[in-house]
Write a protein that holds these residues in place. Structure first.
Motif, PDB file in Angstrom:
ATOM      1  N   ASP A 103       0.790  -1.229   0.184  1.00 48.26           N
ATOM      2  CA  ASP A 103      -0.109   0.000  -0.156  1.00 48.26           C
ATOM      3  C   ASP A 103       0.793   1.274  -0.064  1.00 48.26           C
ATOM      4  O   ASP A 103       0.582   2.253  -0.575  1.00 48.26           O
ATOM      5  CB  ASP A 103      -0.867   0.127   1.224  1.00 48.26           C
ATOM      6  CG  ASP A 103      -2.126  -0.767   0.869  1.00 48.26           C
ATOM      7  OD1 ASP A 103      -2.504  -0.973  -0.208  1.00 48.26           O
ATOM      8  OD2 ASP A 103      -3.022  -0.990   1.912  1.00 48.26           O
ATOM      9  N   SER A 104       2.087   1.367   0.758  1.00 43.60           N
ATOM     10  CA  SER A 104       2.918   2.322   0.872  1.00 43.60           C
ATOM     11  C   SER A 104       3.581   2.724  -0.488  1.00 43.60           C
ATOM     12  O   SER A 104       4.273   3.766  -0.514  1.00 43.60           O
ATOM     13  CB  SER A 104       3.686   2.235   1.960  1.00 43.60           C
ATOM     14  OG  SER A 104       4.616   1.281   1.741  1.00 43.60           O
ATOM     15  N   TRP A 105       3.490   1.769  -1.192  1.00 47.40           N
ATOM     16  CA  TRP A 105       4.374   2.064  -2.549  1.00 47.40           C
ATOM     17  C   TRP A 105       3.921   3.392  -3.491  1.00 47.40           C
ATOM     18  O   TRP A 105       2.678   3.377  -3.337  1.00 47.40           O
ATOM     19  CB  TRP A 105       4.362   1.004  -3.639  1.00 47.40           C
ATOM     20  CG  TRP A 105       5.184  -0.256  -3.082  1.00 47.40           C
ATOM     21  CD1 TRP A 105       5.094  -0.583  -1.856  1.00 47.40           C
ATOM     22  CD2 TRP A 105       5.444  -1.550  -3.926  1.00 47.40           C
ATOM     23  NE1 TRP A 105       5.672  -1.814  -1.553  1.00 47.40           N
ATOM     24  CE2 TRP A 105       5.849  -2.444  -3.035  1.00 47.40           C
ATOM     25  CE3 TRP A 105       5.328  -1.817  -5.263  1.00 47.40           C
ATOM     26  CZ2 TRP A 105       6.391  -3.580  -3.408  1.00 47.40           C
ATOM     27  CZ3 TRP A 105       5.815  -2.842  -5.767  1.00 47.40           C
ATOM     28  CH2 TRP A 105       6.462  -3.711  -4.676  1.00 47.40           C
ATOM     29  N   LYS A 106       4.687   4.016  -3.932  1.00 47.90           N
ATOM     30  CA  LYS A 106       4.236   5.003  -4.926  1.00 47.90           C
ATOM     31  C   LYS A 106       3.774   4.394  -6.161  1.00 47.90           C
ATOM     32  O   LYS A 106       4.093   3.199  -6.661  1.00 47.90           O
ATOM     33  CB  LYS A 106       5.393   5.881  -5.212  1.00 47.90           C
ATOM     34  CG  LYS A 106       5.878   6.904  -4.276  1.00 47.90           C
ATOM     35  CD  LYS A 106       6.900   7.753  -5.059  1.00 47.90           C
ATOM     36  CE  LYS A 106       7.443   8.528  -3.859  1.00 47.90           C
ATOM     37  NZ  LYS A 106       8.956   9.052  -4.164  1.00 47.90           N
ATOM     38  N   GLU A 107       2.737   4.837  -6.743  1.00 49.61           N
ATOM     39  CA  GLU A 107       2.191   4.342  -8.130  1.00 49.61           C
ATOM     40  C   GLU A 107       3.360   4.108  -9.075  1.00 49.61           C
ATOM     41  O   GLU A 107       3.077   3.184  -9.690  1.00 49.61           O
ATOM     42  CB  GLU A 107       1.185   5.306  -8.855  1.00 49.61           C
ATOM     43  CG  GLU A 107      -0.160   4.526  -9.298  1.00 49.61           C
ATOM     44  CD  GLU A 107      -1.025   5.330  -9.548  1.00 49.61           C
ATOM     45  OE1 GLU A 107      -1.336   6.036 -10.747  1.00 49.61           O
ATOM     46  OE2 GLU A 107      -1.886   5.810  -8.635  1.00 49.61           O
ATOM     47  N   SER A 108       4.412   4.949  -9.338  1.00 46.42           N
ATOM     48  CA  SER A 108       5.235   4.699 -10.278  1.00 46.42           C
ATOM     49  C   SER A 108       6.234   3.692 -10.038  1.00 46.42           C
ATOM     50  O   SER A 108       6.927   3.028 -10.984  1.00 46.42           O
ATOM     51  CB  SER A 108       6.200   5.881 -10.638  1.00 46.42           C
ATOM     52  OG  SER A 108       6.880   6.471  -9.086  1.00 46.42           O
ATOM     53  N   HIS A 109       6.311   3.057  -8.722  1.00 51.91           N
ATOM     54  CA  HIS A 109       7.123   1.946  -8.466  1.00 51.91           C
ATOM     55  C   HIS A 109       6.611   0.443  -9.024  1.00 51.91           C
ATOM     56  O   HIS A 109       7.337  -0.182  -8.952  1.00 51.91           O
ATOM     57  CB  HIS A 109       7.225   1.853  -6.736  1.00 51.91           C
ATOM     58  CG  HIS A 109       8.056   2.903  -6.259  1.00 51.91           C
ATOM     59  ND1 HIS A 109       8.032   3.394  -5.008  1.00 51.91           N
ATOM     60  CD2 HIS A 109       9.390   3.604  -6.974  1.00 51.91           C
ATOM     61  CE1 HIS A 109       9.099   4.288  -4.944  1.00 51.91           C
ATOM     62  NE2 HIS A 109       9.624   4.362  -5.679  1.00 51.91           N
ATOM     63  N   LEU A 110       5.239   0.514  -9.362  1.00 50.28           N
ATOM     64  CA  LEU A 110       4.771  -0.863  -9.571  1.00 50.28           C
ATOM     65  C   LEU A 110       4.361  -0.782 -11.118  1.00 50.28           C
ATOM     66  O   LEU A 110       3.424  -0.136 -11.560  1.00 50.28           O
ATOM     67  CB  LEU A 110       3.808  -1.240  -8.920  1.00 50.28           C
ATOM     68  CG  LEU A 110       3.246  -2.652  -9.381  1.00 50.28           C
ATOM     69  CD1 LEU A 110       4.091  -3.898  -9.317  1.00 50.28           C
ATOM     70  CD2 LEU A 110       1.907  -2.992  -8.401  1.00 50.28           C
ATOM     71  N   LEU A 111       5.018  -1.488 -11.975  1.00 52.45           N
ATOM     72  CA  LEU A 111       4.605  -1.501 -13.287  1.00 52.45           C
ATOM     73  C   LEU A 111       3.924  -2.818 -13.803  1.00 52.45           C
ATOM     74  O   LEU A 111       4.861  -3.942 -13.732  1.00 52.45           O
ATOM     75  CB  LEU A 111       5.762  -1.343 -14.331  1.00 52.45           C
ATOM     76  CG  LEU A 111       6.645   0.023 -14.172  1.00 52.45           C
ATOM     77  CD1 LEU A 111       7.748   0.168 -15.151  1.00 52.45           C
ATOM     78  CD2 LEU A 111       5.528   1.388 -14.304  1.00 52.45           C
ATOM     79  N   ARG A 112       2.563  -2.657 -14.168  1.00 53.21           N
ATOM     80  CA  ARG A 112       1.815  -4.446 -14.401  1.00 53.21           C
ATOM     81  C   ARG A 112       2.335  -4.745 -15.634  1.00 53.21           C
ATOM     82  O   ARG A 112       1.179  -4.580 -16.734  1.00 53.21           O
ATOM     83  CB  ARG A 112       0.401  -3.848 -14.104  1.00 53.21           C
ATOM     84  CG  ARG A 112       0.172  -3.580 -12.597  1.00 53.21           C
ATOM     85  CD  ARG A 112       0.379  -4.722 -11.589  1.00 53.21           C
ATOM     86  NE  ARG A 112      -0.797  -5.650 -11.618  1.00 53.21           N
ATOM     87  CZ  ARG A 112      -0.389  -6.732 -11.815  1.00 53.21           C
ATOM     88  NH1 ARG A 112       0.728  -7.432 -11.879  1.00 53.21           N
ATOM     89  NH2 ARG A 112      -1.664  -7.718 -11.779  1.00 53.21           N
ATOM     90  N   LYS A 113       3.466  -4.862 -16.228  1.00 45.93           N
ATOM     91  CA  LYS A 113       3.616  -4.999 -17.468  1.00 45.93           C
ATOM     92  C   LYS A 113       4.736  -6.435 -17.698  1.00 45.93           C
ATOM     93  O   LYS A 113       5.193  -6.614 -16.551  1.00 45.93           O
ATOM     94  CB  LYS A 113       4.405  -4.039 -17.981  1.00 45.93           C
ATOM     95  CG  LYS A 113       3.647  -2.831 -18.256  1.00 45.93           C
ATOM     96  CD  LYS A 113       4.064  -1.723 -18.909  1.00 45.93           C
ATOM     97  CE  LYS A 113       3.308  -0.293 -18.681  1.00 45.93           C
ATOM     98  NZ  LYS A 113       3.803   0.812 -19.260  1.00 45.93           N
ATOM     99  N   ARG A 114       4.796  -7.142 -18.860  1.00 42.40           N
ATOM    100  CA  ARG A 114       5.820  -7.963 -18.801  1.00 42.40           C
ATOM    101  C   ARG A 114       7.081  -7.676 -19.387  1.00 42.40           C
ATOM    102  O   ARG A 114       7.109  -6.710 -20.115  1.00 42.40           O
ATOM    103  CB  ARG A 114       5.103  -9.084 -20.063  1.00 42.40           C
ATOM    104  CG  ARG A 114       6.092 -10.307 -19.928  1.00 42.40           C
ATOM    105  CD  ARG A 114       5.036 -11.594 -20.448  1.00 42.40           C
ATOM    106  NE  ARG A 114       5.645 -12.763 -20.162  1.00 42.40           N
ATOM    107  CZ  ARG A 114       5.465 -13.271 -19.089  1.00 42.40           C
ATOM    108  NH1 ARG A 114       4.652 -12.772 -18.033  1.00 42.40           N
ATOM    109  NH2 ARG A 114       6.268 -14.399 -18.778  1.00 42.40           N
ATOM    110  N   ALA A 115       8.235  -8.179 -18.761  1.00 44.07           N
ATOM    111  CA  ALA A 115       9.464  -7.566 -18.969  1.00 44.07           C
ATOM    112  C   ALA A 115      10.252  -8.490 -19.911  1.00 44.07           C
ATOM    113  O   ALA A 115      10.259  -9.947 -19.780  1.00 44.07           O
ATOM    114  CB  ALA A 115      10.311  -7.216 -17.714  1.00 44.07           C
TER     115      ALA A 115
END
Ligand SMILES: Cc1cc2nc3c(=O)[nH]c(=O)nc-3n(C[C@H](O)[C@H](O)[C@H](O)COP(=O)(O)OP(=O)(O)OC[C@H]3O[C@@H](n4cnc5c(N)ncnc54)[C@H](O)[C@@H]3O)c2cc1C
Length: 473
Positions: A103-115
């Motif tokens: 919850d405390s993560w900034k939005e920019s820290h999590l990318l819901r994508k395949r690498a």
């Protein structure tokens, strides 16, 4: 192109552990994951399987009620729909706790994508590219379904789908009797499904000591059918799956396929960026630092295939995370090996396994204890079990153990802790053993081991005060 200091691929236990360390020294990181969040452990692994096993063992206990004067056990019944609902309810709670930590993560820290990799420092995420000074691969593993079995996939269940079952089928083959196959297979059988356990060699529950394997197979065969001739052929008959081994034919409603897990490394473009690979197809990496040789990429958790258990994946994530932000790499000593299979009784392997000792050509002797006739096991009506301890002929230290024993999960921890302290067998015998406890079985095995190591039996099995001068003050 976005540039970051650290990119972590995979938000499972290992990736999240790496992130927690990285985040202590920089805000300039991303975690990339296109799959279901919540970790394999909480969603489809350790936690839901333990909930399921707990229910199965609670229900199984009714078998002894009559003998000990508790009536009504025969009237108990199972509603497998409610069991599965209960499993999912607790599963959701475990997954929620993972989300709460995010919850405390900034939005920019999590990318819901395949690498996928473009080069050693650049990732393609489909609609954007990321350049990272350091990259951590923590992509986990997935259940294997052999390619030539795919056409029967509607009849297969794996650990990704098992916990979604609305109810349990009447008959099931469990193909593969390693850790997951034995844990789930026994529990499914105890909940009323007729289970046939099939493996392609005489091996069970993740242990390697041949006597222990024979013993465990004999005991587990009392409660479910086991076949070690391997699956030869699959076919369909009247809408059911026919599983043929070299000596038997079984017609079942479903098959739980637990023949192993495959690292999630394929399709990531790693073959094209100039890395060396080992014989298992994993980029060659240093198992003390988790750095992939000749790169600023690290590889941690199930994906590297070395210690695919939760606490080790977390350690590896922590080490990779630390090294990804460090100016020079630290090498970390691994913990004493501890692997537990939550069958009943538990299987465990600790420290150096029988197989390790054989491979290393170590000079060792074996002490053993049976839990048949062991005081506390009698009280618990769990008189099944065998413990093997391996001691070094030269140093007289305890090197390892394998077991199939009541309360084995706890015994295994104690054994791991004393191995980590590098104690001799005599020194371990100086530690306290309460009465009446299962641990007294461990003492029996230690005494046997001490005798086989040629240790002179001390009359009192106590250390003399003069051996511990600091205690005299
Ligand atoms: C049924 C079962 C029971 C188990 N029981 C136990 C137990 O009792 N005790 C124990 O210690 N261990 C147990 N384990 C093992 C334990 O769960 C695993 O060792 C651990 O969860 C692995 O963590 P990980 O971080 O390596 O991978 P995961 O938690 O699987 O995380 C990997 C993540 O990477 C993501 N990903 C994959 N590829 C890509 C990509 N290209 N791009 C972006 N994201 C990607 C996935 O979506 C996933 O979220 C069990 C496992 C199973 C299956």
């Amino acid at each position: 192109m976005r540039k970051v200091k650290v990119a972590i691929i995979g938000a499972g236990t290992s990736g999240l552990s790496a992130r927690s360390i990285v985040a202590k020294s920089t805000d300039d990181y991303v975690v990339i994951d296109d799959g279901k969040l919540g970790t394999t452990c909480a969603r489809v692994g350790c936690m839901p399987s333990k909930v399921f096993i707990q229910v199965a063992n609670d229900y199984h206990r009714r078998g002894v009620f009559k003998a000990i004067g508790i009536s009504g056990g025969n009237n108990l019944s199972i509603d497998s729909r409610l069991v599965m609902r209960h499993v999912r309810k607790l599963r959701d709670r475990f997954v929620e706790s993972v989300f709460a930590d995010m919850d405390s993560w900034k939005e920019s820290h999590l990318l819901r994508k395949r690498a996928t990799f473009i080069d050693k420092n650049t990732l393609d995420l489909g609609d954007e590219q990321i350049e990272a000074e350091r990259i951590i691969i923590a992509t986990g593993s997935r259940p294997i379904i052999p390619t030539d079995w795919q056409k029967y996939k509607d009849y297969f269940i794996d650990t990704n789908t098992f916990f979604e079952l609305e109810s349990l089928p009447q008959t099931m083959a469990v193909i593969g009797l390693g850790v997951i196959g034995v844990e789930l297979g026994q529990a499914i059988n105890r909940l009323g499904t007729k289970v046939i356990g099939i493996a392609r060699r005489r091996s069970i529950g993740g242990i390697s000591d041949p006597d222990l394997i024979d013993y465990a197979i004999e005991k587990l065969s009392d409660e479910m059918e086991l076949n070690f001739n391997g699956v030869q052929e699959l076919s369909l008959s009247d809408g059911r799956l026919v599983v043929k081994t070299s000596n038997q034919k079984y017609t079942v409603d479903k098959a739980l396929v637990s023949v192993g897990r495959k690292p999630n490394i394929d399709g990531m473009g790693l073959e094209d960026i100039g890395l060396e690979f080992d014989k298992n197809g994993i980029p060659a990496f240093n198992s003390d630092t988790f750095q992939i040789e000749g790169s600023s990429i690290f590889i941690a958790g199930d994906v590297n295939g070395i210690r695919p258990v939760l606490h080790e994946c977390a350690d590896e994530g922590n080490i990779a995370g630390y090294n990804a932000v460090a100016s020079s790499l630290n090498k970390y000593k691994r913990r004493t090996w501890l692997g537990i299979t939550f069958a009943d009784p538990n299987f465990a392997s600790v420290g150096m396994t029988y197989e390790d000792l054989q491979k290393n050509k170590s000079e060792f002797v074996t002490g053993h204890a049976s839990f048949e006739g062991q005081g506390r096991a009698i009280v618990m009506l769990q008189e099944i079990g065998l413990l093997k301890l391996y001691g070094c002929k030269k140093s007289k230290k305890l090197l390892g153990a394998e077991l199939f024993a009541p309360s084995g999960e706890h015994l295994a921890h104690l054994i791991a802790w004393v191995i980590a302290q590098e104690l001799t067998v005599q020194e371990i015998l100086h530690l306290p053993f309460y009465h009446p406890v299962v641990e007294e079985g461990l003492r029996t095995a230690l005494r046997d081991l001490a005798a086989k190591l040629g240790e002179k039996k001390s009359l009192l099995e106590l250390a003399l005060c003069c051996e511990h001068p600091t205690n005299n003050c």
